[in-house]
Design an enzyme around this catalytic site. Structure first.
Site, PDB file in Angstrom:
ATOM      1  N   ASP A  69      -6.502  -2.815   3.486  1.00 54.79           N
ATOM      2  CA  ASP A  69      -5.412  -3.709   3.081  1.00 54.79           C
ATOM      3  C   ASP A  69      -5.586  -5.122   3.625  1.00 54.79           C
ATOM      4  OD1 ASP A  69      -4.051  -1.516   1.839  1.00 54.79           O
ATOM      5  OD2 ASP A  69      -3.350  -0.894   3.816  1.00 54.79           O
ATOM      6  N   ASP A 127       0.856  -1.182   0.000  1.00 58.98           N
ATOM      7  CA  ASP A 127       0.000   0.000   0.000  1.00 58.98           C
ATOM      8  C   ASP A 127       0.896   1.236   0.000  1.00 58.98           C
ATOM      9  OD1 ASP A 127      -2.297   1.643   0.341  1.00 58.98           O
ATOM     10  OD2 ASP A 127      -1.931   1.696   2.486  1.00 58.98           O
ATOM     11  N   ASP A 166      -1.329  -0.927   6.060  1.00 56.19           N
ATOM     12  CA  ASP A 166      -1.565  -0.408   7.407  1.00 56.19           C
ATOM     13  C   ASP A 166      -3.034  -0.183   7.735  1.00 56.19           C
ATOM     14  OD1 ASP A 166      -1.625   3.160   7.375  1.00 56.19           O
ATOM     15  OD2 ASP A 166      -1.847   1.834   5.660  1.00 56.19           O
TER      16      ASP A 166
END
Length: 1185
Positions: free
Chosen positions: A890, A466, A886
């Site tokens: 995700d 990410d 995080d």
């Protein structure tokens, strides 16, 4: 942070607030708005109402069942303050929780059932049962059960201790006390006694015992502040609201009653849908009205609520299950080798059986009188002859086969399973204690949440990352703005520390924002000029929108100076926090928020705005809006959101020059890597507001289709906007990200970045993080149809192939690197095609293209698309994948990958809770993979092969002995030594070595990332190594068996004595073999290896000193002769010299990169050390399978 109280709860501040001010900046002259304003009477009626939450959570509709519409069959009925009636018909779960897996009565059967899911355990159980039969008894009955019993006992003790801790935690939790309304009085009850329907009272800083719908709070507007850190790890305060209709009711006097119809329990912590009937009026309930178990009440004296979900049905308990179980590649491959060993074991048993059958045929006439095979018993005095100890030729073959299986059972290493668990635990300990992976900012250590895939960290080929919060800090800083077509990013900037900062004086005390923001001096001058100029009006309208259009909660915190207070803006979105801090820096300070109004200090004048409605952000609209009632009785709609959706609802008939200029500024901001938002507004006429109000109330109380209706209401009002401007927010890269990405790419790891940001922003971050370089050829795929997507993929493949062939070299050297940039719309056609053949074709084309690219950058992707991309690579490639993120978006990607890593950052702990490993910074991925991953893979691969070798050499010695004893399956090595061989004699050294040994230093592994390629090529564990190990094992078994046999060929040595010689020889041999492979010695490894040999001598002496055993005093007879010690020496030399010679020749003429680096470390060549380069082997070979 010591958050004492919100501004709205401070009487000394509240007394200085004026409900109206001398003038208002909210009379915005918007060309898109109507001239007429709302009548005073309509405003006074609506202004007192609490904020209306519109399309909150609508974007989660497809994510969880909790967002599905409620129908009569699925509804959950809760009678307020009547738990008896609530539970008598429906039998809802009580509030007692149980996270323990076992009870006293179920532990033994349940734990054994779980352990015997391992096929090897069933194998050893069958062996132990067969050995209990008199016809098959080879070892003592107790000795045959001991290895399996030991492994089962150790695992059971570990499981029992873990379950005891869970039960202890459950008891503490269930016996906590809470205030519950009983007979119109609040009484303390244990948590486990609370039922659905009970009214619960929670005080400040207390934890909620169950999921409750708020009825009232200490705040007169019904607002409650909660902290969800125990639920999702987020420390920011959230606002929850009680309905106005229940606020004034006092449970002890008024006797609250009613019916709540809500959805069935679900895992979605962000979604809730219900309605209630109070005094004959139906009200809608949403996520803002429910507080979940585990939350803490903050900055609110007390709150009342009715329990709607209890115990195991609460959302936190439904989410308590861990990440899906994963198995390491080595363990899966190990099972294949165990099958090969099983086939080899069957072959040995078959050979013994066939040879035994041939021997029986040839000696058929002698069997009556042979000591073991005698068929006749002539001991009867009457002359009667009986048959015994012989069951016929056919049965003897079967019995011989089964006895062979029992004797050779150790071929399958049962101790390997428990050894792997202990090794992984030891490796995890050192990873957790690694100071290089300690995040000082959050004071968090590395977390190892899954112990069964440590070695996979050394074989990662693809990293899916990410961007926001993973590569960047997710700490947003306001950098620039475009207001009414004017760019305020190039002017003179100054930190507010130099200017003293914006502050407000209240009752002799100074209030100022907690976070300082750099301001543009020209823009600050315009903001202070007020309504005097046209530019000033536009600037004030823009910053008023930033201060008002959000869900931020302002909190007052103390400082060392009692006369100075700081305002801390708490919110769920870091972007909103940055915008509100920026507005405060320019003189628009949000200082109070309740459920019905906000107070903003505008250049020293406090103005109160009624919050008439609020539509929160959702992924469909990609914007949020707020409807404010201004002091001058006007009603203004403020909207902010992504440019892709904001320009479509902007009134383009106003001033196209401003819109075009703003679009240019947005493109420039994105190219700098800034996150952008567009801000718009319009004035609502009385008829428009009344129409919206009726539509909103109808949608919010709808039972069916509520979420879709609310989205429609929001979309209807969010149109024809006047463009105010756009903002640019910087999300800075985390420390060490460019260097980390460069190291990973040098290691041969392909880094893919999957982000929801704009393409320009993602590309800019790609350059700053060294993911993209100027030498790369960029292939961009932005397709709006399936056909164009297919065409672009085909063209890109041709382009990339042309680059490869045009280089004129076969290897990767000299080929221009390629970067693939693809957007979410194109991925929809690739990953979500309806026709299977299209899916296969487009997915295959994308994978073939991506495989040839050095970098892949995916923009504007949704959470499920992230998981789809990972699944695509996993299904098309045998390479290992790692996903790192995080946030909650995700989670699906993290769980889909072979290895999931969570960043404990600003977006809560959802990613951490779903991950296999967790850490504080992206840069820690480098030591995790390149150092610990390499060590773990190398150690575990060696340990598995060593265990195969160690057990196979023992079995082959037993096999050779059977060939010289008429295939009778008798053993020279006593059964106790056979049992202790894998448990005490040889198990500890390999465990210690697999935890502590290091083939290369940390410094070397970090300095030369290409050494990580050993895992990609599977140099430490492959089929070639397995068969070479078996060949070496065969030779060593020959040396161990035949040297003593030849030495004592014509002697009178007894079986037990030569058996002790073989036992000691094997143990010394396998431990010396292990010592030859130790790279870095320390006292623990010395103690383990030499201590095991010493322990073997002690055990053999003790066993032979027991008078009741048949091998009594054997070791003392044989060890007193010189030939005994000479045999031990000759065995070690003869067995290990060939291995030593082959190893030397291989490393000299065909060294691996790791061996080259090891020699470099060993001799520390000064010139090469200064140059910092080691010449590595070129590697393009495919991995060994």
């Amino acid at each position: 942070m010591d958050s004492r109280s919100g501004i709205e709860n401070s009487p000394d501040i509240e007394s200085n607030f004026n409900t109206s001010s001398r003038r208002s900046v909210s009379s915005i002259h918007l060309k898109a708005s109507h001239e007429n304003s709302i009548r005073e009477s309509s405003l006074s009626h609506s202004g007192s109402k609490p904020v209306r939450y519109g399309s909150r959570g609508a974007d989660l509709e497809a994510f969880s069942v909790s967002q599905k519409e409620i129908n009569e069959d699925d509804a959950r009925l809760v009678y307020v303050n009547d738990p008896v009636k609530t539970n008598e018909n429906f039998e809802y779960a009580g509030n007692s929780i149980q996270t323990g897996k076992y009870s006293v009565f179920t532990f033994l059967p349940k734990n054994l059932f779980e352990q015997f899911h391992r096929v090897a355990y069933i194998y050893f159980l069958v062996i132990a049962v067969l050995n209990q039969l008199p016809q098959l008894a080879v070892f003592g009955r107790g000795a045959s059960i001991l290895p399996l019993a030991f492994v089962l006992l150790v695992t059971a003790i570990k499981d029992a201790y873990e379950d005891y801790r869970r039960h202890r935690s459950d008891r503490i939790e269930n016996n906590r006390l809470a205030w519950v309304l009983v007979n119109d009085q609040f009484q303390q009850k244990k948590w486990k006694e609370i039922q659905v329907g009970d009214i619960v009272k929670v005080h400040a800083n207390e934890t909620l015992p169950c999921d409750i719908v708020l009825l009232s709070t200490s705040d007169p507007t019904g607002v409650a502040y909660v902290q969800t850190i125990n639920l999702d790890g987020e420390s920011n305060l959230k606002t929850r609201y009680a309905k106005q209709e229940t606020l004034l009711k006092v449970p002890e006097k008024d006797g609250i009653s009613g019916l709540i119809k809500c959805e069935k329990p679900s895992r979605n912590i962000y979604g809730f849908q219900a309605n209630t009937e109070v005094d004959g009026k139906r009200l809608s309930l949403g996520p803002s009205n429910i507080v979940l178990r585990g939350c803490e009440l903050k900055n609110t004296s007390w709150a009342l609520g009715v329990a709607v979900y209890a115990g195991r049905e609460t959302k936190v308990m439904l989410n308590s299950s861990g990440a899906p179980s994963k198995r390491s590649w080595l363990e899966i491959r190990m099972n294949a080798e165990i099958i090969k060993l099983s086939i080899f074991l069957i072959a040995l048993c078959a050979i013994v059986s066939v040879l035994a059958a041939i021997w029986l045929k040839h000696h058929n006439d002698e069997l009556d009188y042979m000591p073991f095979y005698r068929r006749k018993d002539f001991s009867d005095a009457d002359g009667k002859v009986d048959n015994y100890n012989y069951y016929g030729w056919g049965v003897e073959i079967v019995l011989t086969f089964l006895m062979s299986v029992i004797v050779f059972q150790i071929m399958i290493p049962i101790s390997l399973y428990i050894s792997m668990e202990l090794v992984r635990a030891g490796q995890a300990y050192f990873m957790i204690q690694d100071t290089e992976m300690f995040d000082e900012a959050s004071h968090s250590r590395f977390q190892c949440r899954a112990l069964n895939i440590n070695e996979d960290l050394g074989q990662i080929k693809y990293v899916f990352s990410d961007k926001t919060g993973t590569l960047t800090e997710n700490k947003m800083e306001f950098q620039c703005a475009s207001i009414w077509g004017v760019d305020y990013s190039g002017g003179k900037a100054s930190s507010q520390n130099e200017l003293g900062g914006y502050s407000v004086k209240v009752d002799g005390k100074v209030l100022s924002p907690k976070m300082k923001v750099k301001v543009d001096l020209d823009l600050l001058r315009l903001a202070r000029s007020g309504q005097n100029t046209e530019e000033g009006k536009h600037v004030q309208n823009f910053f008023l929108a930033l201060a008002a259009c959000n869900t931020i909660v302002p909190l007052v915190i103390d400082t060392s100076d009692p006369n100075v207070k700081l305002i801390d803006y708490q919110g769920e979105s870091p972007d909103e926090q940055a915008l509100v801090y920026a507005a405060a820096a320019y003189g628009f300070m949000l200082i109070e928020r309740t459920s019905g109004h906000i107070v903003i200090d505008v250049q020293g004048e406090r103005q109160r705005f009624s919050v008439l409605g609020l539509h929160e952000f959702d992924s469909d609209r990609k914007r949020m809006s707020v409807i404010l009632g201004c002091p001058d009785k006007n009603v203004i709609l403020f909207v902010k959101g992504a440019d892709t959706t904001m320009f479509s609802v902007t009134n383009k008939t106003l001033n196209m020059n401003i819109i075009r200029a703003t679009e240019e500024h947005l493109h420039a901001y994105s190219s700098l890597g800034l996150r952008t938002l567009v801000v718009g507004a319009r004035e609502l006429s009385a008829s428009e507001f009344e129409q919206w109000q009726s539509s909103f109330e109808a949608a919010s109380t709808a039972i069916i289709g509520r979420a879709a209706s609310l989205r429609k209401v929001a979309s209807n009002v969010e149109n024809n906007l006047c463009l105010l401007g756009a903002s640019g927010i910087e999300d800075k890269l985390q420390k060490g990200v460019p260097e980390a990405i460069e190291s990973l790419r040098t290691a041969g790891i392909k880094v893919w970045v999957l982000t929801g940001d704009k393409q320009e922003t993602a590309i800019s971050i790609g350059y700053s993080s060294k993911l993209l370089t100027s030498e790369m050829k960029q292939i961009i795929i932005n397709s709006n149809s399936k056909e164009s997507c297919r065409k672009k993929l085909d063209e890109s493949l041709v382009t990339v192939s042309g680059l490869s062939h045009g280089s004129g070299v076969s290897s990767g050297a000299g080929v221009r690197p390629v970067a693939l940039i693809i957007d979410g719309t194109s991925l929809v056609y690739i990953l979500d095609s309806e026709l299977e053949e299209q899916i296969n074709y487009l997915e295959l084309q994308l994978f073939q293209l991506a495989k040839k690219c050095s970098v892949v950058l995916c923009c504007r992707v949704a959470p499920l698309q992230k998981a789809g991309i990972v699944a695509l690579v996993k299904s098309r490639s045998p390479d290992m994948t790692l996903a790192i993120g995080d946030g909650a978006n995700d989670v699906s990607m993290i769980q889909m990958a072979d290895v999931g890593v969570g960043i404990s950052g600003q977006e809560g702990r959802q990613a951490v809770m779903a991950s296999d490993f967790a850490m504080g910074q992206f840069r820690f991925l480098v030591p995790l993979l390149l150092v610990h991953g390499h060590w773990n893979y190398q150690r575990m691969g060696y340990m598995i092969l060593y265990n195969f070798y160690r057990n196979a050499v023992f079995v082959l010695i037993l096999f050779w002995y059977v060939l010289y004893t008429c295939f009778t399956l008798t053993t020279a090595i006593n059964e106790w030594s056979s049992v202790l061989y894998s448990v005490i004699y040889t198990s500890l050294p390999t465990i210690v070595l697999a935890i502590l040994d290091k083939d290369l230093s940390r410094r070397t592994l970090l300095k030369y990332p290409q050494l990580y390629g050993a895992g990609h090529r599977q140099e430490c564990y492959n089929s070639k190594l397995f068969w070479l190990t078996m060949m070496d094992t065969f030779w060593q078994s020959v040396a161990v068996f035949f040297i003593p046999l030849l030495a004592y060929w014509k002697s009178t040595i007894d079986v037990s004595s030569i058996g002790d010689l073989w036992t000691l020889a094997i143990v010394i041999l396998v431990n010396t073999h292990l010592a030859m492979d130790v790279i870095r010695w320390n006292w623990v490894i010395h103690a383990a290896i030499w201590g095991s040999i010493f322990a073997t001598f002690i055990c053999v002496i003790v066993i032979d000193a027991i008078p009741s055993l048949r091998y009594y005093w054997a070791i003392f007879h044989v060890a007193g002769t010189g030939i005994f010690w000479l045999c031990l020496l000759l065995i070690i030399i003869a067995a290990l010299v060939p291995r030593l010679v082959v190893k030397f020749l291989y490393q000299y003429y065909n060294p691996s990169d790791v061996q080259i680096a090891r020699e470099f470390e060993k001799f520390r060549i000064p010139r090469e050390s200064e140059a910092g380069q080691i010449e590595m082997n070129p590697r393009d070979d495919p991995p060994l399978r």
